[in-house]
Design a protein around this motif. Structure first.
Motif, PDB file in Angstrom:
ATOM      1  N   ASN A 136      66.869   3.007  13.624  1.00 27.88           N
ATOM      2  CA  ASN A 136      65.509   3.193  14.133  1.00 27.88           C
ATOM      3  C   ASN A 136      65.378   4.429  15.021  1.00 27.88           C
ATOM      4  O   ASN A 136      64.301   4.686  15.564  1.00 27.88           O
ATOM      5  CB  ASN A 136      65.062   1.958  14.921  1.00 27.88           C
ATOM      6  CG  ASN A 136      64.699   0.800  14.007  1.00 27.88           C
ATOM      7  OD1 ASN A 136      64.029   0.998  12.998  1.00 27.88           O
ATOM      8  ND2 ASN A 136      65.154  -0.394  14.361  1.00 27.88           N
TER       9      ASN A 136
ATOM     10  N   ALA B 160      62.213   6.743  14.920  1.00 26.81           N
ATOM     11  CA  ALA B 160      61.205   6.057  14.112  1.00 26.81           C
ATOM     12  C   ALA B 160      59.787   6.358  14.588  1.00 26.81           C
ATOM     13  O   ALA B 160      59.542   6.532  15.782  1.00 26.81           O
ATOM     14  CB  ALA B 160      61.445   4.554  14.152  1.00 26.81           C
TER      15      ALA B 160
ATOM     16  N   ASP C 125      56.492   3.388  11.215  1.00 25.67           N
ATOM     17  CA  ASP C 125      57.636   2.551  10.872  1.00 25.67           C
ATOM     18  C   ASP C 125      57.567   1.227  11.644  1.00 25.67           C
ATOM     19  O   ASP C 125      58.008   0.184  11.159  1.00 25.67           O
ATOM     20  CB  ASP C 125      58.937   3.273  11.213  1.00 25.67           C
ATOM     21  CG  ASP C 125      59.097   4.569  10.434  1.00 25.67           C
ATOM     22  OD1 ASP C 125      58.898   4.551   9.206  1.00 25.67           O
ATOM     23  OD2 ASP C 125      59.403   5.602  11.061  1.00 25.67           O
TER      24      ASP C 125
END
Length: 324
Positions: free
Chosen positions: A193, A196, A255
């Motif tokens: 992540n 992100a 995301d």
């Protein structure tokens, strides 16, 4: 519960010094008293560049904005009066447990000068996030009044100014250092992540509004974590929130989507259920990937402070360090 534990850890590093620098007769105030010739007063410079004489050890503090209330509580100071949270009858929900003894003497639009005066405070703190800024001359007639920050000032600067006004500058520096250390740890644990695209919205009146832009506690924390924002959530905010047309729902996608309402987490859950009935909301990438995180809007949508920032960091850590 997670937020309470993390907030406790955040202030643990300064617990010893707070015990010595409480609102009564503390060692720091004692040294300041000596420096001031035993007057019990000290001088600080407010956000307008004006010198204000304040008590070295204030005992009856009133905070007229969310950031000053948040800051005071984070530093172990219990205000006797405070402002209500946005859209709430009491203080911002995320602060309610810590601010049980504070009486409401203002809302974000204006203070109740009669109630405030009757409390006989010895220090009033506010910033430009609230309407009380327009009656500073009247407030100064009640007690020494410090404007801690201009509108859209970086939250850490605003916090440091509040800490200084309370005679707890060193404690504030320790608290921020502890928070920054946590940010570094969470950033290192983001894994897949990292970087992100992260969207933050508030659902209100059947539609989304963008929140957390700029240098506030949300935008600053996301930036420090190296997370990016959708194009429409970059730059400074033109207000506390920016409405988004239902025809442009794709502009809030990312995301990850941190979703709140003007209230607690339960209000956010209710808002998410409503949003699910809006055409195309369930087609958003964050929704299809099950990357929608309902948050306590009273913390994420507040004007910010170290406790609000801690709540934001906790939510990001819980959601984004578990899966990639």
């Amino acid at each position: 519960m997670q937020f309470r534990r993390s907030a406790a850890l955040l202030v643990a590093a300064i617990a010893g010094s707070l015990a010595l620098t409480g609102c009564g007769s503390d060692s720091k105030a004692g040294s300041q008293d000596a420096a001031g010739g035993g007057s019990g007063k000290r001088t600080v410079t407010d956000a307008n560049g004006k010198k204000v004489e304040v008590p070295a050890a204030p005992k009856k503090v009133v905070t007229l904005s969310e950031p000053t209330l948040d800051a005071a509580l984070a530093l172990g100071v219990q205000p006797i009066g405070a402002t209500s949270g946005r859209g709430q009858s009491g203080v911002a929900g995320y602060l309610a447990e810590k601010a049980k003894s504070a009486k409401i003497v203002a809302n974000v639009a204006e203070p109740d000068l009669d109630k405030l005066s009757a409390m006989r405070p010895d220090l009033i703190l506010l910033d430009e996030t609230v309407g009380a800024k327009r009656v500073q001359d009247k407030l100064k007639g009640i007690a020494p009044t410090v404007l801690t920050a201009k509108l859209n000032a970086p939250w850490k600067e605003a916090f440091s100014a509040t800490a200084d006004a309370l005679g707890k500058k060193a404690d504030g520096e320790k608290l921020l250092a502890g928070f920054d250390k946590q940010v570094g740890e969470v950033k290192g644990a983001l894994g897949g992540n990292a970087g992100a695209v992260t969207s933050v919205i508030r659902w209100q009146n059947g539609a989304p509004s963008v929140v957390g832009k700029g240098k506030g506690h949300v935008g600053d924390t996301l930036a420090a974590l190296g997370l990016s924002r959708p194009k429409g959530q970059q730059g400074e905010s033109i207000g506390h929130s920016e409405p988004v047309s239902l025809e442009r729902l794709d502009s809030i996608d990312g995301d990850w989507l941190f979703f709140g309402a003007l209230g607690d987490k339960a209000a956010g859950e209710k808002g998410l259920k409503e949003a699910g009935g809006v055409p195309n909301f369930n087609k958003l990438k964050a929704v299809t990937k099950h990357h929608v995180v309902v948050v306590d809007g009273s913390a994420w949508n507040s004007s910010g402070g170290p406790l609000a920032a801690q709540a934001v960091l906790d939510d990001i850590k819980s959601a984004m360090t578990k899966k990639s």
